[in-house]
Design an enzyme around this catalytic site. Structure first.
Site, PDB file in Angstrom:
ATOM      1  N   GLN A  93      44.674  41.862  38.494  1.00  0.00           N
ATOM      2  CA  GLN A  93      44.472  41.146  37.241  1.00  0.00           C
ATOM      3  C   GLN A  93      43.001  41.227  36.796  1.00  0.00           C
ATOM      4  OE1 GLN A  93      46.373  40.033  39.762  1.00  0.00           O
ATOM      5  NE2 GLN A  93      47.905  38.545  39.117  1.00  0.00           N
ATOM      6  N   ARG A 112      51.886  35.853  32.224  1.00  0.00           N
ATOM      7  CA  ARG A 112      51.409  35.253  33.464  1.00  0.00           C
ATOM      8  C   ARG A 112      50.210  34.370  33.166  1.00  0.00           C
ATOM      9  NH1 ARG A 112      46.972  37.045  33.045  1.00  0.00           N
ATOM     10  NH2 ARG A 112      46.286  35.744  34.777  1.00  0.00           N
ATOM     11  N   GLY A 113      49.775  33.651  34.191  1.00  0.00           N
ATOM     12  CA  GLY A 113      48.652  32.735  33.990  1.00  0.00           C
ATOM     13  C   GLY A 113      49.190  31.351  33.701  1.00  0.00           C
ATOM     14  N   ALA A 114      48.716  30.371  34.439  1.00  0.00           N
ATOM     15  CA  ALA A 114      49.326  29.046  34.386  1.00  0.00           C
ATOM     16  C   ALA A 114      49.503  28.477  32.974  1.00  0.00           C
ATOM     17  CB  ALA A 114      48.510  28.090  35.265  1.00  0.00           C
ATOM     18  N   ASP A 152      46.342  27.051  39.246  1.00  0.00           N
ATOM     19  CA  ASP A 152      47.790  27.042  38.997  1.00  0.00           C
ATOM     20  C   ASP A 152      48.393  25.676  39.264  1.00  0.00           C
ATOM     21  OD1 ASP A 152      46.934  29.951  39.823  1.00  0.00           O
ATOM     22  OD2 ASP A 152      48.694  30.069  38.519  1.00  0.00           O
ATOM     23  N   ARG A 195      58.968  30.850  38.502  1.00  0.00           N
ATOM     24  CA  ARG A 195      57.860  31.021  39.458  1.00  0.00           C
ATOM     25  C   ARG A 195      57.466  29.619  39.932  1.00  0.00           C
ATOM     26  NH1 ARG A 195      52.833  34.532  37.715  1.00  0.00           N
ATOM     27  NH2 ARG A 195      52.468  34.590  39.973  1.00  0.00           N
ATOM     28  N   ASN A 216      45.180  28.494  43.493  1.00  0.00           N
ATOM     29  CA  ASN A 216      44.785  29.525  42.557  1.00  0.00           C
ATOM     30  C   ASN A 216      45.015  30.880  43.215  1.00  0.00           C
ATOM     31  OD1 ASN A 216      43.593  30.086  39.869  1.00  0.00           O
ATOM     32  ND2 ASN A 216      41.990  31.086  41.079  1.00  0.00           N
ATOM     33  N   LYS A 217      44.738  31.968  42.459  1.00  0.00           N
ATOM     34  CA  LYS A 217      44.972  33.300  42.983  1.00  0.00           C
ATOM     35  C   LYS A 217      44.391  33.488  44.370  1.00  0.00           C
ATOM     36  CE  LYS A 217      46.921  35.622  41.413  1.00  0.00           C
ATOM     37  NZ  LYS A 217      48.378  35.659  41.650  1.00  0.00           N
TER      38      LYS A 217
HETATM   39  C1  LIG Z   1      44.201  30.314  33.647  1.00  0.00           C
HETATM   40  S1  LIG Z   1      45.083  30.066  35.076  1.00  0.00           S
HETATM   41  C2  LIG Z   1      45.465  31.716  35.492  1.00  0.00           C
HETATM   42  C3  LIG Z   1      45.833  31.801  36.932  1.00  0.00           C
HETATM   43  O1  LIG Z   1      47.110  32.433  37.048  1.00  0.00           O
HETATM   44  C4  LIG Z   1      46.916  33.583  37.828  1.00  0.00           C
HETATM   45  O2  LIG Z   1      48.016  33.888  38.618  1.00  0.00           O
HETATM   46  P1  LIG Z   1      49.075  34.977  38.102  1.00  0.00           P
HETATM   47  O3  LIG Z   1      48.290  36.123  37.531  1.00  0.00           O
HETATM   48  O4  LIG Z   1      49.837  35.311  39.358  1.00  0.00           O
HETATM   49  O5  LIG Z   1      49.894  34.240  37.070  1.00  0.00           O
HETATM   50  C5  LIG Z   1      45.737  33.251  38.695  1.00  0.00           C
HETATM   51  O6  LIG Z   1      46.074  32.325  39.697  1.00  0.00           O
HETATM   52  C6  LIG Z   1      44.839  32.633  37.666  1.00  0.00           C
HETATM   53  O7  LIG Z   1      43.792  31.920  38.173  1.00  0.00           O
END
Ligand SMILES: CSC[C@H]1O[C@H](OP(=O)(O)O)[C@H](O)[C@@H]1O
EC number: 5.3.1.23
Length: 347
Positions: free
Chosen positions: A193, A44-46, A234, A89, A244-245
């Site tokens: 997270q 996960r994570g962009a 994101d 996603r 973003n989150k």
């Molecule tokens: C470094 S960008 C990471 C970004 O992704 C996370 O979302 P997810 O955990 O659902 O993939 C979150 O938005 C973070 O800021």
């Protein structure tokens, strides 16, 4: 160890759903496994999704090549499977960006696709180093302080990239430069997270930090707990609005109210100039189960409904600066994205 990499003809990634109590590497050899890992946030994570998308296309091309034997690579089949990966996603533009960029090498064959995917992986590593240096310098500029207290949400560390991270990469750089007084990560419901991943990363780098309940963040900002707020991204729209989150928008409102700089840290691959504004960004809703319980323990009654946006959108006027690997952007002044060399900030 790297969050995701190409090892001996397969993708190896840390299964983040098991952290912080178990560190397990998942060796991915088939596309359905990778799509499942993306959907369940094992990876996960962009930026990490961008690398997963690119390496995923390399995996597909190698598999289709093997199936075809000595026949020419069936590029139509590769593109068909890549389309499934691309939509795993919707919100982080990096996934589709990584898939699309790897596909640019397809006509040159499976080996060329892998080379392009490995370039994307290496660029991510270099970008995180650069963003860390830019972001640390900017923070001292904006706060006028040599040692800073920073708040952050979700996980934007090495687990959201290949190594080091974006916003948490800035915090790590501040630590390495002796400029981190304390970090305040928010737990980041519903998947935690922050509590599970960011706290684990901060502990491993021996950083001073205290974990916060999400809803305490805005109040503590109003009480002066932090000098700056850092978030990842994101998808950054052409006018600087940033997805973003979920929880980032309320943090931005609180930072504005508290007069604290609100800084987005993301690689250029997260900037999506084809999306005009935040209103055009698709926000993933991840359903009721993540809200109604955690770790297999149900907390809400059976049969309820929930609204569970995995992201929110911070309008550009609430963003002090966007730090990428090659520029600092000041969208909050009502301008669209433009280069603002770091030196100008000192003016
Ligand atoms: C470094 S960008 C990471 C970004 O992704 C996370 O979302 P997810 O955990 O659902 O993939 C979150 O938005 C973070 O800021």
């Amino acid at each position: 160890m790297r969050t995701i990499d190409w090892i001996d003809g397969a993708i190896e990634l840390i299964d983040q759903t098991l952290l912080p109590h178990q560190v397990e590497v998942h060796r991915v050899t088939e596309l359905p496994e990778l799509i499942d890992d993306i959907k369940r946030l094992a990876v996960r994570g962009a930026p990490a999704l961008g690398v997963a998308g690119a390496l995923g296309v390399a995996l597909i091309a190698a598999s289709v090549q093997r199936s075809g034997g000595d026949e020419e690579l069936d590029t139509v089949e590769v593109r068909r499977q890549a389309a499934l990966l691309r939509e795993a996603r919707p919100t982080a533009v990096n996934l589709s960006w990584g898939v699309d960029r790897a596909l640019t090498a397809l006509d040159a064959g499976a080996d060329a696709v892998l080379e392009e995917a490995l370039r994307i992986r290496d660029e991510d590593i270099a970008a995180c180093i650069s963003m860390g240096l830019y972001g640390a310098d900017l923070t001292r500029e904006l706060t006028g302080k040599d040692r800073v207290r920073v708040m952050t949400i979700c996980n934007t560390g090495s687990l959201a990239t290949v190594e080091r991270g974006t916003a948490l990469g800035v915090i790590q750089t501040l630590l390495e430069q002796g400029s981190l007084e304390e970090a305040f990560p928010l737990e980041t419901r519903p998947l935690l997270q922050g509590a599970r991943l960011t706290a684990w990363e901060l502990q491993r780098m021996d950083a001073p930090f205290r974990l916060l309940v999400d809803s305490a963040g805005p109040f503590l900002l109003s009480r002066g707990i932090a000098d700056a707020v850092f978030i990842g991204a994101d998808r950054i729209a052409a006018n600087g609005d940033t997805a973003n989150k979920v929880g980032s928008f309320s943090l931005a409102l609180a930072a504005k109210h508290a007069g604290v700089p609100f800084i987005v840290v993301a690689p250029e691959s997260t900037v999506d100039m084809s999306t005009a504004s935040g209103a055009d960004i698709e926000i993933e809703d991840r359903g009721v189960d993540e809200v109604a319980g955690f770790g297999g323990v149900r907390t809400a009654p059976e049969g309820i409904a929930a609204v569970n946006p995995a992201f929110d959108v911070t309008p550009n006027e609430l963003i002090t600066a966007i730090v990428t690997e090659r520029r600092v952007i000041l969208p909050g002044r009502g301008e669209t994205l433009r280069d603002t060399p770091l030196g100008e900030l000192r003016a």
